[in-house]
Scaffold this motif. Sequence first.
Motif, PDB file in Angstrom:
ATOM      1  N   ARG A 287      29.324  28.349  53.408  1.00  0.00           N
ATOM      2  CA  ARG A 287      30.433  27.389  53.379  1.00  0.00           C
ATOM      3  C   ARG A 287      30.393  26.507  52.133  1.00  0.00           C
ATOM      4  N   GLU A 288      29.215  26.421  51.521  1.00  0.00           N
ATOM      5  CA  GLU A 288      29.074  25.605  50.303  1.00  0.00           C
ATOM      6  C   GLU A 288      29.562  26.349  49.057  1.00  0.00           C
ATOM      7  N   ALA A 289      29.760  27.661  49.181  1.00  0.00           N
ATOM      8  CA  ALA A 289      29.972  28.472  47.977  1.00  0.00           C
ATOM      9  C   ALA A 289      31.449  28.548  47.585  1.00  0.00           C
ATOM     10  N   VAL A 290      31.696  28.666  46.281  1.00  0.00           N
ATOM     11  CA  VAL A 290      33.074  28.842  45.783  1.00  0.00           C
ATOM     12  C   VAL A 290      33.584  30.255  46.090  1.00  0.00           C
ATOM     13  N   GLY A 291      32.678  31.119  46.414  1.00  0.00           N
ATOM     14  CA  GLY A 291      33.046  32.499  46.718  1.00  0.00           C
ATOM     15  C   GLY A 291      31.808  33.362  46.646  1.00  0.00           C
ATOM     16  N   ILE A 292      32.008  34.626  46.904  1.00  0.00           N
ATOM     17  CA  ILE A 292      30.881  35.556  46.887  1.00  0.00           C
ATOM     18  C   ILE A 292      31.246  36.750  46.021  1.00  0.00           C
ATOM     19  N   PHE A 293      30.313  37.180  45.168  1.00  0.00           N
ATOM     20  CA  PHE A 293      30.627  38.352  44.376  1.00  0.00           C
ATOM     21  C   PHE A 293      29.603  39.462  44.594  1.00  0.00           C
ATOM     22  N   ILE A 294      30.086  40.667  44.380  1.00  0.00           N
ATOM     23  CA  ILE A 294      29.286  41.875  44.520  1.00  0.00           C
ATOM     24  C   ILE A 294      29.014  42.378  43.110  1.00  0.00           C
ATOM     25  N   PRO A 295      27.764  42.398  42.693  1.00  0.00           N
ATOM     26  CA  PRO A 295      27.475  42.866  41.334  1.00  0.00           C
ATOM     27  C   PRO A 295      27.953  44.313  41.167  1.00  0.00           C
ATOM     28  N   ALA A 296      28.615  44.576  40.078  1.00  0.00           N
ATOM     29  CA  ALA A 296      29.201  45.897  39.862  1.00  0.00           C
ATOM     30  C   ALA A 296      29.130  46.270  38.393  1.00  0.00           C
ATOM     31  N   ALA A 297      29.370  47.540  38.122  1.00  0.00           N
ATOM     32  CA  ALA A 297      29.513  48.025  36.748  1.00  0.00           C
ATOM     33  C   ALA A 297      30.988  48.357  36.608  1.00  0.00           C
ATOM     34  N   SER A 298      31.768  47.375  36.225  1.00  0.00           N
ATOM     35  CA  SER A 298      33.224  47.467  36.363  1.00  0.00           C
ATOM     36  C   SER A 298      33.918  48.186  35.224  1.00  0.00           C
ATOM     37  N   GLN A 299      33.188  48.505  34.161  1.00  0.00           N
ATOM     38  CA  GLN A 299      33.866  49.095  33.021  1.00  0.00           C
ATOM     39  C   GLN A 299      34.047  50.598  33.158  1.00  0.00           C
ATOM     40  N   ASP A 300      35.277  51.042  32.828  1.00  0.00           N
ATOM     41  CA  ASP A 300      35.530  52.472  32.698  1.00  0.00           C
ATOM     42  C   ASP A 300      34.762  52.989  31.477  1.00  0.00           C
ATOM     43  N   PRO A 301      34.669  54.309  31.339  1.00  0.00           N
ATOM     44  CA  PRO A 301      33.973  54.825  30.144  1.00  0.00           C
ATOM     45  C   PRO A 301      34.615  54.331  28.839  1.00  0.00           C
ATOM     46  N   ASP A 302      35.884  53.964  28.868  1.00  0.00           N
ATOM     47  CA  ASP A 302      36.512  53.451  27.652  1.00  0.00           C
ATOM     48  C   ASP A 302      36.409  51.930  27.550  1.00  0.00           C
ATOM     49  N   GLY A 303      35.746  51.308  28.484  1.00  0.00           N
ATOM     50  CA  GLY A 303      35.500  49.871  28.396  1.00  0.00           C
ATOM     51  C   GLY A 303      36.414  49.013  29.253  1.00  0.00           C
ATOM     52  N   ARG A 304      37.510  49.595  29.731  1.00  0.00           N
ATOM     53  CA  ARG A 304      38.486  48.813  30.480  1.00  0.00           C
ATOM     54  C   ARG A 304      37.898  48.295  31.796  1.00  0.00           C
ATOM     55  N   VAL A 305      38.368  47.086  32.167  1.00  0.00           N
ATOM     56  CA  VAL A 305      37.921  46.481  33.415  1.00  0.00           C
ATOM     57  C   VAL A 305      39.126  46.240  34.322  1.00  0.00           C
ATOM     58  N   THR A 306      38.970  46.632  35.568  1.00  0.00           N
ATOM     59  CA  THR A 306      39.979  46.332  36.579  1.00  0.00           C
ATOM     60  C   THR A 306      39.400  45.304  37.540  1.00  0.00           C
ATOM     61  N   VAL A 307      40.176  44.252  37.793  1.00  0.00           N
ATOM     62  CA  VAL A 307      39.753  43.248  38.767  1.00  0.00           C
ATOM     63  C   VAL A 307      40.560  43.468  40.043  1.00  0.00           C
ATOM     64  N   ASN A 308      39.864  43.913  41.068  1.00  0.00           N
ATOM     65  CA  ASN A 308      40.521  44.161  42.357  1.00  0.00           C
ATOM     66  C   ASN A 308      40.585  42.883  43.178  1.00  0.00           C
ATOM     67  N   LEU A 309      41.774  42.580  43.698  1.00  0.00           N
ATOM     68  CA  LEU A 309      41.944  41.374  44.513  1.00  0.00           C
ATOM     69  C   LEU A 309      41.726  41.698  45.991  1.00  0.00           C
ATOM     70  N   GLY A 310      40.750  42.533  46.244  1.00  0.00           N
ATOM     71  CA  GLY A 310      40.445  42.898  47.614  1.00  0.00           C
ATOM     72  C   GLY A 310      40.247  44.389  47.730  1.00  0.00           C
ATOM     73  N   ALA A 311      40.180  44.819  48.962  1.00  0.00           N
ATOM     74  CA  ALA A 311      39.933  46.229  49.232  1.00  0.00           C
ATOM     75  C   ALA A 311      40.493  46.574  50.598  1.00  0.00           C
ATOM     76  N   LYS A 312      40.850  47.829  50.733  1.00  0.00           N
ATOM     77  CA  LYS A 312      41.274  48.287  52.045  1.00  0.00           C
ATOM     78  C   LYS A 312      40.117  48.210  53.036  1.00  0.00           C
ATOM     79  N   GLY A 313      40.457  48.088  54.300  1.00  0.00           N
ATOM     80  CA  GLY A 313      39.452  48.241  55.342  1.00  0.00           C
ATOM     81  C   GLY A 313      39.286  49.711  55.664  1.00  0.00           C
TER      82      GLY A 313
END
Lengths: 506, 506
Positions: free
Chosen positions: B211-237
């Motif tokens: 409850r004290e946290a601004v949010g929670i993140f999951i460490p990831a390797a987000s870059q495509d092989p060309d370097g691009r990054v996609t920021v997902n605003l959630g995920a399907k269940g």
Amino acid sequence: MTSTSHRHGSLFQRVVLSGTVGLLVSSTGATLAAPPDLAAIEREVARQHDVSVKRLQDWIALPSITAEDLNSREGVEYMAALARDAGFQQVEIIETAGKPGVFAKLDAGASKTVAIYFMYDVKQFDPAEWSSPPLEARLVDKPGLGKVLMGRGAVNQKGPESAVLAALHAIRGAGQDMPVNVVLVAEGEEEIGSPNIGDIVNAPQVQAALREAVGIFIPAASQDPDGRVTVNLGAKGVVELELVATGEKWGRGPARDIHSSLKAMVDSPAWRLVKALDTLVSDDGNTITIDGYPTPRPLSASEKSMVAAGTAIRSEARAKQVLGVPHWIDDLPWQAANERLVSQPTVNIQGLVGGYTGPGGKTILPHRAAAKLDLRLVPGMGKDAAVAALRSHLAKRGYGDIEVNVTGGYDPTSTPADAPLIQAQLAVLKRNGLDPLLWPRSAGSYPGFIFTNPPLNMAAAHYGLGHGSGAHAPDEYYVIESANPAVKGYDGAVMSFVEYFYELAK
Amino acid sequence: MTSTSHRHGSLFQRVVLSGTVGLLVSSTGATLAAPPDLAAIEREVARQHDVSVKRLQDWIALPSITAEDLNSREGVEYMAALARDAGFQQVEIIETAGKPGVFAKLDAGASKTVAIYFMYDVKQFDPAEWSSPPLEARLVDKPGLGKVLMGRGAVNQKGPESAVLAALHAIRGAGQDMPVNVVLVAEGEEEIGSPNIGDIVNAPQVQAALREAVGIFIPAASQDPDGRVTVNLGAKGVVELELVATGEKWGRGPARDIHSSLKAMVDSPAWRLVKALDTLVSDDGNTITIDGYPTPRPLSASEKSMVAAGTAIRSEARAKQVLGVPHWIDDLPWQAANERLVSQPTVNIQGLVGGYTGPGGKTILPHRAAAKLDLRLVPGMGKDAAVAALRSHLAKRGYGDIEVNVTGGYDPTSTPADAPLIQAQLAVLKRNGLDPLLWPRSAGSYPGFIFTNPPLNMAAAHYGLGHGSGAHAPDEYYVIESANPAVKGYDGAVMSFVEYFYELAK
């Protein structure tokens, strides 16, 4: 084996072909046998008992399994040697597009000829599932049954086949006439649906030999554990096939397994298979809805009365218990269920396999899914027509990309009750105090069509006393010393073939 | 490990908690950090490079695989030790109904707190399928990418997680302030669908910390092989389940596999499964037809524009080639296919398994057949509601006997773009010259719901530079030394976490 075979072969030729032992040549040139001394033969069967059982055990030690590409060459050579050893003078290995077969002739100079169908292959097995090593063919006590030989092929079909060979050895050993000529056709692909049996049977020399025969029989252990014998007047045909849906063939869906989240934008070959399967049968899974599928002819009055007689004798409660089935289709009563068993074609799912099949789940969208089906066919329905209707149905419904991979099968087979091959069976059975049950056809299948269809139009049937069980299952067995006087042991099975040969000669 | 951890922990406490290194206590009691010396931290990251990579390699050498009941206890203790070693002062192993998790707090005396989600388990693997031993985590050259670390867990998720740990080590090693407090929640059942994550996250002390946290993140390797990054605003269940039809539960059909010829009188559980499956989706397999199934809400205008922007950048031809898919569902154009990917729930067949699944055929009527399904869920659809609708649908259609065995899954998860957790990501990415692509939600799934659902209502997202691939597949890898300047190597990934911590503190 070969040298033994040669020695026995020579002995046989000395005894039978020299014409010194009770053979008279008739004016037509056919031999007229002296009345057989069955008691002498029975003593000889007993005297050879250990040798005969050992012959069966040695045969079981060499499993030929076509599905595993195991020992077919060794198996066919062994089969050929067994035939020579039993007195067949002419033994030929016939190559096919698959595994080779054996064609053999035992010319006894008799006026009548009977043909016998053998298979030298056996079903796959997993030794871990057996209580006794499946290739050792040990003699073990089985409560209620007596001493049984347990091994792969014990009853399907090396046991009964070895009993036929033992009958030939015993007739010769007892110095008696072989009353009929014998034509042997043996194949090594029965357990994969006999895809190449035509390459053997349609060979000109085999056709010529079979045309001489009153019919062809398949050695069997026909007695139930209580001793009852059912004489089947044929068998359903069968088609074994796989329906395979793939992204590659479809031109939609993935060409390899991809992450399941992509289902939202990618079509699924597994769903396509389910949807195609759904069109093949009614909602209860029991009525075939393949467009243009051949329809079965109704049971005749005589077939219905055979079923009624059989139903009255057989226990419904026991059948349900053995199968673990609480209700027949449509809650049919016992007789109607048996009429359905005898008369109706089926489309059965043997197996479903697609995508991830291990424990738990795996988030993939599989590119391939398959259903293994068998279609049972009744008279009036040919294998080719059934497959053609299935293909046409799928194409018409838009599923033309789904592969129909036929792996084996054959037409149904029927033999009339008044055929001498059947009447001789009935005579021997009745003489043995058995009241055989005539049954319109087995719901299972065997490649009798190759003999009963044109051009041969032969009679064909299973025959043989004795009992065994566990074909295709662990702990397959064949009774050697029977604890039940109503059930023949090995020597009784051998004598049932001896008696059949003499009966057929009449 | 424990003694090392203790030593480092003490060092960390000396440096950070003593308040001697550039810490000022504000009037509210919160600490105000001096401007960080990022250059010093970057040098420290480089100095610690070999130690950090070795830490990752050692971790990979200990695979915890819950599906195989392998090394969960050893894995959780290792995870706890890694946390202590990285400076978490409070580290607690939390038991669950399944495998234990870790809850840890790093109190930097900062005014802001960020939470991190770790998984210490990895997917099953078959070493025979790998080109490099999967537990040795060797550094190998991968053409076009550079030097990669290849091993099970390399990218999913030990690699990125180890980079977070390395960031904490480097900040401390460089004598810099840790700008935020950190709460760590680690589980050991992610690869089986996180069935017991609630037992960890709902523990009172964990709830209080989160409850004290601004949010929670999951460490990831987000870059495509060309370097691009996609920021997902959630995920399907997702719901993972098996539908199982058996003769036993049905009360019809056989209780064990029986000979297929009996299909003529015995009902088939395999056909029953096919017929039940058929009712779940439309004829093309793409529209869910489960009665009362929750319906997805349409994409919002802003979500549509995100998809449009992403579609314009991403190559449709390349996507089709990588997936082996010639056509999207309904032949949709690229943008509409992506809208479907983002917005639509799915019912996917992962696997079909019933009866005989080996090579060729086997003439059985199986007593059991199963379909492994995954259901992807979008906002507005909960896991429990989806499962309840499926059960109710099957019961209503007369298939109430078909077992619905749910093996795992979770609700969808969403986080608004204006959440500080997201805005801080975007700021760091842009500062690194990257133009991140905002995406409404991942079509894949992760258990973010436990954080974003009530009562926590946290922001949750993946984050981290660097590249890797092969999660769940052979030759899984994580780039250590990148051949492409646009893609970060290991040290760049570590720095992306360092920068994120400082950004989040603002």
